[in-house]
Design an enzyme around this catalytic site. Structure first.
Site, PDB file in Angstrom:
ATOM      1  N   HIS A   1       0.851  -1.195   0.000  1.00  0.00           N
ATOM      2  CA  HIS A   1       0.000   0.000   0.000  1.00  0.00           C
ATOM      3  C   HIS A   1       0.886   1.243   0.000  1.00  0.00           C
ATOM      4  O   HIS A   1       1.854   1.306   0.755  1.00  0.00           O
ATOM      5  CB  HIS A   1      -0.914  -0.013   1.234  1.00  0.00           C
ATOM      6  CG  HIS A   1      -1.854   1.145   1.252  1.00  0.00           C
ATOM      7  ND1 HIS A   1      -2.967   1.209   0.438  1.00  0.00           N
ATOM      8  CD2 HIS A   1      -1.827   2.311   1.942  1.00  0.00           C
ATOM      9  CE1 HIS A   1      -3.580   2.360   0.640  1.00  0.00           C
ATOM     10  NE2 HIS A   1      -2.915   3.047   1.550  1.00  0.00           N
TER      11      HIS A   1
ATOM     12  N   ASP B   1      -5.810  -9.009   6.029  1.00  0.00           N
ATOM     13  CA  ASP B   1      -6.888  -9.561   6.859  1.00  0.00           C
ATOM     14  C   ASP B   1      -8.220  -9.107   6.251  1.00  0.00           C
ATOM     15  O   ASP B   1      -8.252  -8.662   5.108  1.00  0.00           O
ATOM     16  CB  ASP B   1      -6.703  -9.177   8.335  1.00  0.00           C
ATOM     17  CG  ASP B   1      -6.860  -7.680   8.547  1.00  0.00           C
ATOM     18  OD1 ASP B   1      -7.255  -6.963   7.595  1.00  0.00           O
ATOM     19  OD2 ASP B   1      -6.581  -7.228   9.671  1.00  0.00           O
TER      20      ASP B   1
HETATM   21  C1  GRF Z   1       0.820   0.611  -6.155  1.00  0.00           C
HETATM   22  O1  GRF Z   1       0.956   1.967  -5.825  1.00  0.00           O
HETATM   23  C2  GRF Z   1       0.452  -0.213  -4.943  1.00  0.00           C
HETATM   24  O2  GRF Z   1       1.001   0.293  -3.763  1.00  0.00           O
HETATM   25  C3  GRF Z   1      -1.054  -0.100  -4.901  1.00  0.00           C
HETATM   26  O3  GRF Z   1      -1.443  -0.113  -6.241  1.00  0.00           O
HETATM   27  C4  GRF Z   1      -0.370   0.363  -7.072  1.00  0.00           C
HETATM   28  C5  GRF Z   1      -0.098  -0.730  -8.073  1.00  0.00           C
HETATM   29  O4  GRF Z   1       0.877  -0.348  -9.016  1.00  0.00           O
HETATM   30  N1  GRF Z   1      -1.624  -1.151  -4.106  1.00  0.00           N
HETATM   31  P1  GRF Z   1       1.465  -1.422 -10.006  1.00  0.00           P
HETATM   32  O5  GRF Z   1       0.276  -2.050 -10.734  1.00  0.00           O
HETATM   33  O6  GRF Z   1       2.223  -2.437  -9.192  1.00  0.00           O
HETATM   34  O7  GRF Z   1       2.358  -0.671 -10.940  1.00  0.00           O
END
Ligand code: GRF
Length: 202
Positions: free
Chosen positions: A109, A141
């Site tokens: 995230h 979770d």
């Molecule tokens: C990333 O910023 C990740 O943290 C979030 O969604 C985005 C996905 O980017 N969960 P990618 O598809 O891996 O380039």
């Protein structure tokens, strides 16, 4: 035998690519058994296929959460996946899914959780005015971005940052810590106490 990773994504797939690079370089002792997208147009699917990694779309449209998750879990089990990595997978998992892979699902995230969960975390951080944000890898979770934290990396917010420039710098850290967190979980060198993931020394 090598551990098997299952990657779930919905879009660009840059985190998946970073993981795949580290797998190919022997820096993650595992193989990517399957990439699954809920969206047929996800760039990540194309990237996987170019690399010769099995990649499929399981469309989620029109299915309720658990019905969909049963299809995905069946595919992951068929491929004997040990660890599920969410990499920009834009869906909340059902309790059923989480029960099938206890402490075996990771997510990345783009904020320092518990700050700014949910969508557009980088925009939320910029608009809130924090001076430091970053990214978090955590176990999944039943909540939204709420499971026990494995690793975090801090990224300063600069005066002239836009959502794009800030996201770009956070992404570089995401690519680094996701693989590191996968290695921690695969190595088993941690224990969980409540919400705390205690990393064990060698
Ligand atoms: C990333 O910023 C990740 O943290 C979030 O969604 C985005 C996905 O980017 N969960 P990618 O598809 O891996 O380039």
């Amino acid at each position: 035998m090598k551990k098997k990773l299952g990657i779930l994504l919905s879009g660009r797939g840059s985190n998946f690519e970073a993981i795949a690079d580290n797998v190919a370089a022997g820096k993650i002792p595992a193989e990517i058994a399957i990439v699954i997208s809920n969206r047929p147009e996800a760039r990540g699917l194309e990237v996987a296929r170019q690399r010769g990694i099995p990649a499929i779309c399981i469309p989620s449209k029109g299915l309720d959460r658990e019905t969909y998750d049963r299809l995905v879990v069946a595919e992951l089990k068929k491929r004997e996946v040990d660890l599920v990595c969410l990499a920009g997978f834009m869906r909340i998992l059902s309790p059923y899914f989480i029960r099938e892979f206890p402490y075996r699902i990771l997510n990345i995230h783009p904020s320092l959780l518990p700050a700014f969960p949910g969508l557009e975390a980088q925009r939320q951080a910029l608009e809130y005015g924090v001076k430091i944000t970053g990214c978090t890898v955590h176990f999944v979770d039943e909540g939204v971005d709420s499971g026990p934290i494995i690793l975090q990396a801090a990224v300063p917010v600069l005066n002239n940052d836009t959502v794009e420039t800030l996201s770009e710098r956070i992404l570089r850290e995401e690519h680094r810590i996701y693989s590191e967190a996968i290695n921690i979980v695969l190595s088993g060198k941690y224990r969980i106490e409540g919400r705390r993931v205690i990393l064990l020394e060698d």
